[in-house]
Design an enzyme around this catalytic site. Structure first.
Site, PDB file in Angstrom:
ATOM      1  N   GLN A  96      39.172  38.941  35.386  1.00 15.56           N
ATOM      2  CA  GLN A  96      40.331  38.248  35.945  1.00 15.56           C
ATOM      3  C   GLN A  96      40.666  37.047  35.069  1.00 15.56           C
ATOM      4  OE1 GLN A  96      39.837  36.754  39.943  1.00 15.56           O
ATOM      5  NE2 GLN A  96      42.035  36.438  40.228  1.00 15.56           N
ATOM      6  N   VAL A  98      43.903  35.266  35.566  1.00 19.46           N
ATOM      7  CA  VAL A  98      44.748  34.373  36.356  1.00 19.46           C
ATOM      8  C   VAL A  98      44.140  34.305  37.755  1.00 19.46           C
ATOM      9  CG1 VAL A  98      47.049  33.959  37.316  1.00 19.46           C
ATOM     10  CG2 VAL A  98      46.814  34.971  35.039  1.00 19.46           C
ATOM     11  N   HIS A 102      46.049  39.793  42.084  1.00 21.04           N
ATOM     12  CA  HIS A 102      47.144  40.619  41.603  1.00 21.04           C
ATOM     13  C   HIS A 102      46.631  41.963  41.112  1.00 21.04           C
ATOM     14  CE1 HIS A 102      45.613  38.630  37.975  1.00 21.04           C
ATOM     15  NE2 HIS A 102      46.130  39.622  37.274  1.00 21.04           N
TER      16      HIS A 102
END
Length: 138
Positions: A96, A98, A102
């Protein structure tokens, strides 16, 4: 991983950074990934401030994947890729980058340079039963 409200997706949600929006509802937003791996690469994010999938309620998780499925069908119709990869990563060790939950909806083509590999381990069924016993889903 703590939520950082200065992350790029939070800034997009607040309108501080422009994006090429594909879809939005009360729980999710979908927009073109600025770093297109292949044409049609879309990010689907929650509109709620959650760092990882572990922070989502069941309803938020359902909304996120529902939107990803809708976007995948739209990507299929628009680009007719040979395949589609849905990628969701959590925490830096899980890839990941960010800290806002998402999914990537990534149209795929043969020899597109995208790779995802892991070393397969086959511990056998008794060991799998032991591992499964450690996981309790409620």
């Amino acid at each position: 991983m703590a939520y950082d409200d200065g992350n790029v997706f939070a800034r997009i949600l607040r309108g501080e950074i422009p994006c090429a929006r594909v879809y939005e509802d009360a729980d999710t937003i979908a927009f073109m990934d600025a770093g297109q791996v292949n044409p049609g690469h879309v990010i689907v994010a929650t509109t709620h401030p959650c760092a990882t999938i572990l922070d989502l309620t069941d309803d938020q998780a359902a909304a996120l994947f529902r939107t990803a499925a809708r976007v995948a069908r739209a990507v299929e119709a628009a680009f007719a890729p040979a395949g589609i990869t849905i990628l969701q990563a959590n925490r830096p060790a899980g890839w990941q980058t960010v800290p806002h939950v998402h999914l990537h909806v990534l149209p795929r083509h043969a020899d597109d340079g995208v790779g995802l590999t892991w070393p397969r381990k086959e511990p056998g069924l008794p060991a799998l039963h032991e591992l499964a016993a450690r996981i309790r889903v409620e």
